[in-house]
Write a protein that holds these residues in place. Structure first.
Motif, PDB file in Angstrom:
ATOM      1  N   THR A 171      -8.769   5.525  -2.206  1.00  0.00           N
ATOM      2  CA  THR A 171      -7.640   4.863  -2.843  1.00  0.00           C
ATOM      3  C   THR A 171      -8.036   4.152  -4.126  1.00  0.00           C
ATOM      4  O   THR A 171      -9.049   3.468  -4.168  1.00  0.00           O
ATOM      5  CB  THR A 171      -7.102   3.752  -1.893  1.00  0.00           C
ATOM      6  N   SER A 172      -7.223   4.305  -5.165  1.00  0.00           N
ATOM      7  CA  SER A 172      -7.229   3.315  -6.237  1.00  0.00           C
ATOM      8  C   SER A 172      -5.827   3.264  -6.837  1.00  0.00           C
ATOM      9  O   SER A 172      -5.031   4.201  -6.679  1.00  0.00           O
ATOM     10  CB  SER A 172      -8.307   3.594  -7.297  1.00  0.00           C
ATOM     11  N   ILE A 173      -5.520   2.147  -7.440  1.00  0.00           N
ATOM     12  CA  ILE A 173      -4.217   1.986  -8.079  1.00  0.00           C
ATOM     13  C   ILE A 173      -4.500   1.443  -9.479  1.00  0.00           C
ATOM     14  O   ILE A 173      -4.979   0.323  -9.632  1.00  0.00           O
ATOM     15  CB  ILE A 173      -3.310   1.004  -7.301  1.00  0.00           C
ATOM     16  N   ILE A 174      -4.275   2.281 -10.483  1.00  0.00           N
ATOM     17  CA  ILE A 174      -4.568   1.862 -11.848  1.00  0.00           C
ATOM     18  C   ILE A 174      -3.256   1.850 -12.620  1.00  0.00           C
ATOM     19  O   ILE A 174      -2.574   2.878 -12.701  1.00  0.00           O
ATOM     20  CB  ILE A 174      -5.574   2.837 -12.525  1.00  0.00           C
ATOM     21  N   ASN A 175      -2.938   0.697 -13.148  1.00  0.00           N
ATOM     22  CA  ASN A 175      -1.710   0.579 -13.930  1.00  0.00           C
ATOM     23  C   ASN A 175      -0.483   1.092 -13.177  1.00  0.00           C
ATOM     24  O   ASN A 175       0.388   1.755 -13.760  1.00  0.00           O
ATOM     25  CB  ASN A 175      -1.862   1.407 -15.214  1.00  0.00           C
ATOM     26  N   GLY A 176      -0.420   0.831 -11.886  1.00  0.00           N
ATOM     27  CA  GLY A 176       0.731   1.256 -11.091  1.00  0.00           C
ATOM     28  C   GLY A 176       0.663   2.702 -10.627  1.00  0.00           C
ATOM     29  O   GLY A 176       1.519   3.134  -9.859  1.00  0.00           O
ATOM     30  N   ALA A 178      -0.680   5.538  -8.311  1.00  0.00           N
ATOM     31  CA  ALA A 178      -1.358   5.695  -7.024  1.00  0.00           C
ATOM     32  C   ALA A 178      -2.288   6.892  -7.118  1.00  0.00           C
ATOM     33  O   ALA A 178      -1.839   8.013  -7.277  1.00  0.00           O
ATOM     34  CB  ALA A 178      -0.325   5.908  -5.923  1.00  0.00           C
ATOM     35  N   VAL A 179      -3.593   6.625  -7.036  1.00  0.00           N
ATOM     36  CA  VAL A 179      -4.575   7.700  -7.155  1.00  0.00           C
ATOM     37  C   VAL A 179      -5.098   8.042  -5.752  1.00  0.00           C
ATOM     38  O   VAL A 179      -5.538   7.155  -5.025  1.00  0.00           O
ATOM     39  CB  VAL A 179      -5.744   7.275  -8.076  1.00  0.00           C
ATOM     40  N   ALA A 180      -5.029   9.312  -5.380  1.00  0.00           N
ATOM     41  CA  ALA A 180      -5.373   9.814  -4.032  1.00  0.00           C
ATOM     42  C   ALA A 180      -4.414   9.207  -3.003  1.00  0.00           C
ATOM     43  O   ALA A 180      -3.214   9.350  -3.140  1.00  0.00           O
ATOM     44  CB  ALA A 180      -6.836   9.597  -3.713  1.00  0.00           C
ATOM     45  N   PHE A 181      -4.909   8.463  -2.003  1.00  0.00           N
ATOM     46  CA  PHE A 181      -4.023   7.881  -0.989  1.00  0.00           C
ATOM     47  C   PHE A 181      -3.691   6.446  -1.388  1.00  0.00           C
ATOM     48  O   PHE A 181      -4.537   5.557  -1.270  1.00  0.00           O
ATOM     49  CB  PHE A 181      -4.713   7.855   0.375  1.00  0.00           C
ATOM     50  N   ALA A 182      -2.501   6.201  -1.873  1.00  0.00           N
ATOM     51  CA  ALA A 182      -2.168   4.835  -2.297  1.00  0.00           C
ATOM     52  C   ALA A 182      -0.656   4.639  -2.285  1.00  0.00           C
ATOM     53  O   ALA A 182       0.107   5.600  -2.241  1.00  0.00           O
ATOM     54  CB  ALA A 182      -2.732   4.561  -3.687  1.00  0.00           C
ATOM     55  N   ASN A 183      -0.271   3.371  -2.340  1.00  0.00           N
ATOM     56  CA  ASN A 183       1.134   3.020  -2.167  1.00  0.00           C
ATOM     57  C   ASN A 183       1.781   2.528  -3.451  1.00  0.00           C
ATOM     58  O   ASN A 183       1.102   2.141  -4.391  1.00  0.00           O
ATOM     59  CB  ASN A 183       1.245   1.937  -1.088  1.00  0.00           C
ATOM     60  N   VAL A 184       3.095   2.534  -3.424  1.00  0.00           N
ATOM     61  CA  VAL A 184       3.854   2.004  -4.558  1.00  0.00           C
ATOM     62  C   VAL A 184       4.037   0.501  -4.308  1.00  0.00           C
ATOM     63  O   VAL A 184       4.838   0.098  -3.468  1.00  0.00           O
ATOM     64  CB  VAL A 184       5.230   2.694  -4.678  1.00  0.00           C
ATOM     65  N   VAL A 185       3.236  -0.299  -4.989  1.00  0.00           N
ATOM     66  CA  VAL A 185       3.271  -1.746  -4.761  1.00  0.00           C
ATOM     67  C   VAL A 185       3.714  -2.469  -6.032  1.00  0.00           C
ATOM     68  O   VAL A 185       3.640  -1.922  -7.127  1.00  0.00           O
ATOM     69  CB  VAL A 185       1.883  -2.276  -4.298  1.00  0.00           C
ATOM     70  N   SER A 204      -3.113  -4.350  -0.607  1.00  0.00           N
ATOM     71  CA  SER A 204      -2.146  -4.237  -1.708  1.00  0.00           C
ATOM     72  C   SER A 204      -0.715  -4.207  -1.174  1.00  0.00           C
ATOM     73  O   SER A 204       0.194  -4.808  -1.755  1.00  0.00           O
ATOM     74  CB  SER A 204      -2.446  -3.006  -2.568  1.00  0.00           C
ATOM     75  N   VAL A 205      -0.525  -3.533  -0.041  1.00  0.00           N
ATOM     76  CA  VAL A 205       0.816  -3.458   0.551  1.00  0.00           C
ATOM     77  C   VAL A 205       1.264  -4.832   1.062  1.00  0.00           C
ATOM     78  O   VAL A 205       2.407  -5.248   0.832  1.00  0.00           O
ATOM     79  CB  VAL A 205       0.840  -2.398   1.689  1.00  0.00           C
ATOM     80  N   LEU A 206       0.370  -5.541   1.741  1.00  0.00           N
ATOM     81  CA  LEU A 206       0.760  -6.847   2.293  1.00  0.00           C
ATOM     82  C   LEU A 206       1.032  -7.857   1.177  1.00  0.00           C
ATOM     83  O   LEU A 206       1.954  -8.677   1.278  1.00  0.00           O
ATOM     84  CB  LEU A 206      -0.307  -7.370   3.263  1.00  0.00           C
ATOM     85  N   ILE A 207       0.266  -7.786   0.097  1.00  0.00           N
ATOM     86  CA  ILE A 207       0.519  -8.660  -1.057  1.00  0.00           C
ATOM     87  C   ILE A 207       1.916  -8.371  -1.598  1.00  0.00           C
ATOM     88  O   ILE A 207       2.701  -9.272  -1.892  1.00  0.00           O
ATOM     89  CB  ILE A 207      -0.550  -8.435  -2.151  1.00  0.00           C
ATOM     90  N   THR A 481       5.223   0.582   1.734  1.00  0.00           N
ATOM     91  CA  THR A 481       6.313  -0.246   1.219  1.00  0.00           C
ATOM     92  C   THR A 481       7.615   0.563   1.227  1.00  0.00           C
ATOM     93  O   THR A 481       7.602   1.775   1.392  1.00  0.00           O
ATOM     94  CB  THR A 481       6.039  -0.675  -0.237  1.00  0.00           C
ATOM     95  N   ASP A 482       8.712  -0.142   1.006  1.00  0.00           N
ATOM     96  CA  ASP A 482      10.013   0.543   0.953  1.00  0.00           C
ATOM     97  C   ASP A 482      10.123   1.401  -0.306  1.00  0.00           C
ATOM     98  O   ASP A 482      11.001   2.245  -0.412  1.00  0.00           O
ATOM     99  CB  ASP A 482      11.158  -0.478   0.989  1.00  0.00           C
ATOM    100  N   GLU A 483       9.244   1.165  -1.270  1.00  0.00           N
ATOM    101  CA  GLU A 483       9.263   1.956  -2.510  1.00  0.00           C
ATOM    102  C   GLU A 483       8.431   3.233  -2.386  1.00  0.00           C
ATOM    103  O   GLU A 483       8.489   4.099  -3.251  1.00  0.00           O
ATOM    104  CB  GLU A 483       8.751   1.119  -3.701  1.00  0.00           C
ATOM    105  N   ASP A 484       7.633   3.342  -1.333  1.00  0.00           N
ATOM    106  CA  ASP A 484       6.869   4.576  -1.118  1.00  0.00           C
ATOM    107  C   ASP A 484       7.841   5.729  -0.884  1.00  0.00           C
ATOM    108  O   ASP A 484       8.947   5.504  -0.378  1.00  0.00           O
ATOM    109  CB  ASP A 484       5.961   4.427   0.125  1.00  0.00           C
TER     110      ASP A 484
END
Lengths: 538, 59
Positions: A171-176, A178-185, A204-207, A481-484
């Motif tokens: 997982t990584s999230i760069i500038n919003g 989602a790279v590989a396995f990641a969420n819309v946070v 990241s999801v809990l935040i 998240t609900d945005e995923d």
């Protein structure tokens, strides 16, 4: 008369996700009872055998060979079906932006600034190097990358001020993005450096669920915090977040680092860091907070606590609200556990965790060690509790289905639920089982509808228990998240409709499971757990 | 080691990704509307040992 036929294609390679989709398409062909297209690894051959899809030809395939396995209603059709599958296999994929060399790909994407590399580990170095030479950061998803290659690549990158995120970075999230396995946070003021893939996802999801957000989430790979690599990318990322004007709080997530690397991290925070920090070394020992970091460094033991404390550093109000609304208070957990424990029959005393996320497995093991003592696992904390056969649970067991023995030549269980779905039903047959625990990881990279894909198995498992006069408790945590794209609320609704109890964090799922199987539903115990595991220390 | 300029530049820029390996990740990136290209990658075929030795001598 149904017939099974295997065709082996020597030295023919397609990746596991392509083959998963191809298998699904093959099953839909007219006249097909069952079909699978897989690489000839031992695991895949065993699974074909169980499915009744393996023949002598298939059994002889090697791991670089592909097996096309078909069970057809009529032997007369089978040749036609196999040629159809072969056609699908060689059909050109959407030719829009596919390239056959790294150089031409880079040339056609002006301003490329990140490479996502997921080739087999032994080839990673030769693929990653050209990107670094051109000043492009790398997210290296591959596993089995030789340690010396990782060290060489990271040193080479660090000299040039470039990131190598991974290897084994899920997982990584760069500038919003989602790279590989990641969420819309949510975007927000918290930067995350993580040597733990699902750890980064959970935090990241809990935040985000707590109403704050992240600047970026950098996955560095589990070995980065070990002595051999020396925290090269962890420290570089911390420096970057220190210099980033949008990041106010830096959260560091990993399994226990090697002591020398942990010292480097804490020394950096104390001597060079100016910002606020939360560390979450899951399963690690408490350390002494240096005087120069007092008041701006908090240490935590769980992903739950790391997210909450990071939010608290941003806003005390957000924190208070999140504690009440998003994360369950102790009395609620007790209420849930009491209600479920009261439905259990005599003899139901064990829990079985079937996980897809490695860090979520690990966090559960750490919590169980506190509340239950050692539990069996394919990745145990205490080596004496290594499951002799990872396919068979015993007593209290927690299984990480993302481990090698379940994934060789197959797609990860976050994408392909086949193995977990079968295991859920198996566990339900054991009369001593009281609680099943399931992580449902959603977001980009994951299955389009994990809850939906597990529902039939969950209902069947509950039915099996019921027929035996038992009540099977099924707990789940939806990480998303609900945005995923899968929508967390929708996933949770589906699970609840099937009688699943959904917990807001992985740590709370583990706590709830532990107090149900022990029957220790007293509030004092739960409150002391909260103090120790769900709140940070200053 | 201390130069983080290129990382800060990444933080500020539109992320553009070259994907090498699992095609699935490329598709997931495109679903997000990320600018990305995919490199079709396959392991080099294993050559017969004799042939490899001959090629080593020639090349």
């Amino acid at each position: 008369m149904p017939t099974v036929r295997n065709v082996v294609k020597k030295n023919f390679f397609r990746d596991s996700v392509q083959l998963l989709h191809l298998s699904e398409e093959a099953k839909k062909l007219p006249g097909v009872i069952d079909a699978a297209v897989v690489m000839g690894t031992e695991l895949n051959k065993e699974l074909l055998e169980k499915q009744g899809l393996l023949t002598r030809e298939g059994r002889e395939a090697g791991e670089n060979d592909m097996i096309i396995a078909v069970k057809a209603e009529d032997s007369a059709d089978i040749e036609g079906i196999i040629s159809k599958i072969e056609e699908m296999l060689t059909a050109p994929t959407a030719a829009e932006t596919y390239y056959y060399s790294i150089e031409s790909a880079i040339e056609h994407l002006p301003g490329a600034n990140l490479a996502l590399v997921s080739v087999p580990g032994q080839y990673a170095k030769e693929v990653v190097k050209p990107f670094l030479e051109r000043g492009i950061h790398v997210h290296l998803f591959s596993d089995h990358v030789p340690l010396e290659d990782e060290i060489e690549l990271k040193k080479f990158a660090a000299e040039r001020g470039l990131l190598v995120m991974g290897p084994e970075a899920g997982t990584s999230i760069i500038n919003g993005v989602a790279v590989a396995f990641a969420n819309v946070v949510n975007r927000g003021p918290i930067g995350i450096v993580a040597a733990a893939g699902t750890g980064l996802q959970e935090v990241s999801v809990l935040i985000s669920r707590a109403g704050s957000g992240i600047t970026h989430g950098i996955g560095v790979g589990g070995r980065d915090v070990k002595s051999a690599v020396g925290g090269i990318m962890t420290l570089l990322s911390m420096r970057a977040f220190e210099a980033d004007p949008d990041t106010q709080v830096i959260t560091i997530v990993s399994k226990p680092p090697s002591p020398d690397v942990q010292d480097k991290i804490i020394n950096f925070i104390a001597n060079e860091g100016k910002k606020k920090y939360v560390t979450c070394f899951i399963g690690g020992k408490d350390y002494e907070i240096p005087p120069t970091a007092k008041g701006r460094l908090i240490q935590t033991r769980t992903l739950h606590a790391a997210a909450l404390e990071a939010v608290r550093m941003v806003s005390e109000d957000l924190y208070k609200e999140a504690v009440k609304k998003v994360f369950l208070p102790p009395e609620e957990v007790v209420k849930i556990a009491e209600a479920e424990a009261s439905k259990l029959s005599e003899g139901q005393k064990y829990l079985r965790g079937l996980f897809t996320g490695g860090t979520l497995t690990y966090e559960s093991l750490v919590i169980f060690q506190e509340l239950l003592g050692d539990v069996w696992s394919n990745t145990p904390l205490n080596k004496d509790y290594q499951l002799p056969d990872p396919w068979k649970s015993r007593e209290n067991s927690v299984v990480d289905l993302g481990e090698e023995e379940f994934t060789a030549g197959r797609a990860h269980p976050m994408i392909d639920p086949t193995i977990r779905v079968q295991r859920i039903v198996e566990e339900a047959k054991d009369p001593e089982v009281a609680v099943l625990m399931l992580d449902m990881v959603i977001g980009y990279g994951s299955h389009p509808d994990p809850a939906g894909a597990h529902i039939d198995a969950i209902r069947k498992a509950k039915e099996i228990a019921k027929e035996g006069g038992r009540h099977l408790v099924v707990l789940a945590h939806v990480l998303g998240t609900d945005e995923d794209p899968q929508n967390a609320a929708e996933q949770e609704r589906k699970l609840r409709e099937a009688g699943v109890i959904v917990l807001p964090t992985n740590a709370l799922m583990a706590l709830t499971a532990a107090i149900i199987v022990t029957g220790r539903t007293d509030e004092a115990l739960v409150k002391s757990f909260y103090e120790k595991f769900l709140v940070g220390r200053r | 080691m201390n130069n983080v300029g290129k990382i800060l530049e990444l933080f500020k820029s539109e992320v553009k990704i070259v994907n090498v390996g699992l095609e699935y990740f490329y598709k997931e990136l495109r679903k997000q509307g990320v600018q990305a290209v995919h490199v079709v990658w396959q392991p080099r075929p294993k050559l017969e040992k004799d042939l490899e030795e001959i090629l080593d001598k020639i090349l």
